[in-house]
Enzyme design. Structure first.
Site, short mmCIF file in Angstrom:
data_model
loop_
_atom_site.label_atom_id
_atom_site.label_comp_id
_atom_site.label_asym_id
_atom_site.label_seq_id
_atom_site.Cartn_x
_atom_site.Cartn_y
_atom_site.Cartn_z
N SER A 246 11.45 31.03 -23.54
CA SER A 246 10.65 30.31 -24.20
C SER A 246 10.92 28.67 -24.63
CB SER A 246 10.42 31.09 -24.98
OG SER A 246 11.42 31.67 -25.97
N LYS A 247 9.79 28.39 -25.89
CA LYS A 247 10.59 26.92 -26.03
C LYS A 247 11.77 26.86 -27.03
CE LYS A 247 6.54 24.43 -25.26
NZ LYS A 247 4.98 24.23 -26.67
N ARG A 248 12.08 28.39 -28.05
CA ARG A 248 12.83 28.12 -28.14
C ARG A 248 15.18 28.44 -27.90
NH1 ARG A 248 15.02 33.68 -29.20
NH2 ARG A 248 13.18 34.60 -28.18
#
Ligand code: GLU
Length: 481
Positions: A246-248
């Site tokens: 994911s984006k993190r």
């Protein structure tokens, strides 16, 4: 085409939902579909699954197309839009009702909630119990209803997944899934089956997160008397911490990778290795990927996305790519870094001096910028270290010697440097470093003879003379101070 060829022709599709950007995991699915189709001489179709009208946007469709184009994964057919086939989806559901394979269910939300609560109390899995399935009273039209599939109650669904192997799901695990919602809109499972059938899809390659939908889709195929396609469910991408990507974990949008300076072929190479291997080969061209890719050889365990490996692969592709591939990329990145219309001839000439060490095109553009822009200031530390008073005379002598050169090439330039260092009893670095400062503003650059040769006489001498003035001014003020 004869019948045999027709049977052998594979058709696969990439079916993104346009609700955001093109995710790097989605790009991997598209790549596997593309490679599968190319490897088997089949067709790769793009179907945009835009039935969620609230969340689907035109911008998201444009971004998906742009991402696929950049990766070189343009479809052979499509884009088709799932929303264009809504009538067909609806008619198909009604056809199933007419055939007694699906039914109207007019249970209210309250009834369904109560049913689930009772199941929870009995410690059963919450599911629709099929109470409208055998209703004999004619359905009343003024009560909202959905259409549900009559899922077989006994037996099991079995398929040989091309990646996961044999999968069996007992029908007792499945309930009567909704095909049409009460507003008449088709559900994902119905729409996918109708589209896959009408598009003649022979192989569905998609993420493992869809495994739970597959038995339901197979039931719909069977209720309609259609043959289901073969399925391949790819393991999902995880970050280095083991969580779903994911984006993190960093950039997940394909176009972000383009902007961060990765080559499309390197991104494809990196993505193909996430789950697939061919011996211990790490670097693949697109042509090799197409020739070697076999979906049956995709592994089952989650693939770990690791940016430092991508950097390494990108560096390898930068080193081996043809200049024709690198030039437009380098020009685009120079433009992004504020160099308007960089001269293509100059870009081509400088390319060999900057490609050896760059991991990304952003880094390469950054290292090339000085060719287009004379330094506005000189790095303080480099000035103090290299523009020392005792070097002023040799530096001036070098500028004079270079000005007098008749041939302006790396060999002649090097000879001029050597003669000045011999006259002044210096080491090459003592003269080369100040010249780097003059040309780039800092003391790092590719071979200074190559740099001067590529920059050309006029630009190089202008920078050297500007620096000589600065150097003189500095010696004067230091002498006074
Ligand atoms: N539209 C679905 C998704 O984006 C894919 C459906 C499929 O491949 O069957 O996850």
């Amino acid at each position: 085409m004869n019948d045999m060829e027709l049977v052998m022709t594979t058709r696969t599709r990439f079916a993104p939902s346009p609700t955001g950007f093109l995710h790097i995991g989605g790009a991997r699915t598209a790549l596997f579909c593309y490679l599968f189709a190319r490897h088997t001489g089949g067709t790769y179709i793009l179907r945009v699954e835009d039935t969620d009208r609230e969340r689907s946007t035109h911008e998201a469709v444009a971004v998906i197309l742009q991402g696929l184009e950049w990766l070189g994964l343009k479809p052979d057919e499509g884009p088709f839009f799932q929303s264009d086939a809504t009538d067909l989806h609806r008619q198909t559901a009604l056809q199933l009702v007419a055939a007694g394979k699906a039914y109207r269910c007019s249970c209210t939300r309250e009834e369904l909630d109560a049913m689930r609560e009772e199941q929870r109390l009995r410690q059963e899995k919450p599911r629709y119990d099929g109470r409208c399935r055998e209703r004999t009273d004619p359905p009343s039209d003024d009560r909202p209803y959905v259409i549900r599939l009559k899922t077989p109650r006994d037996g099991e669904v079995v398929w040989d997944d091309m990646i996961q192997g044999r999968i069996r799901v007992s029908n007792g695990e499945l309930d009567d899934l909704i095909l049409l919602r009460s507003d008449g809109s088709p559900t994902y499972n119905l729409a996918v089956v109708v589209d896959d059938h009408h598009m003649g899809i022979t192989h569905v390659i998609r993420g493992e997160d869809h495994v739970s939908n597959t038995p339901r889709q197979i039931h719909i195929f069977e209720a309609l008397g259609w043959t289901p396609p073969a399925y391949a469910h790819m393991p999902l991408l995880h970050g280095t911490d083991g969580a779903k990507l994911s984006k993190r974990h960093g950039a997940v949008s394909v176009l972000q990778y383009r902007d961060n300076g990765y080559l499309p072929e390197a991104v494809n190479n990196y993505l193909v290795r996430l789950g697939w291997s061919h011996g211990d080969q790490e670097i693949f061209t697109m042509v090799e990927m197409v020739a070697l890719f076999d979906v049956h050889h995709v592994g089952r365990s989650a693939a770990i996305f690791n940016v430092s490996k991508l950097d390494w692969i990108n560096g390898q592709h930068i080193r081996s790519a043809a200049p024709e591939v690198l030039l437009p990329e380098l020009i685009a990145h120079l433009e992004r870094q504020g160099i308007a219309h960089p001269d293509p001839a100059l870009v081509r000439a400088l390319l060999p001096t900057v490609r050896e060490r760059a991991k990304t095109m952003v880094e390469m553009a950054d290292k090339s910028r000085f060719y287009f822009q004379a330094p506005q200031t000189y790095d303080d530390k480099a000035v103090r270290k290299h523009l020392r008073p005792e070097i002023l005379d040799p530096f001036a002598a070098l500028v004079a010697a270079l000005t007098a050169l008749s041939a302006w090439d790396a060999t002649a330039l090097e000879a001029a440097f050597k003669s000045v260092i011999a006259d002044h009893d210096l080491k090459m670095g003592q003269l080369a470093q100040p010249v780097r400062v003059a040309i780039t503003g800092s003391d790092v650059s590719p071979s200074i003879f190559d740099v001067l040769a590529i920059l050309g006489r006029d630009a190089a001498l202008a920078r050297l003379n500007a620096c000589l003035d600065f150097f003189r001014g500095r010696c004067v003020s230091e002498g006074q101070g």
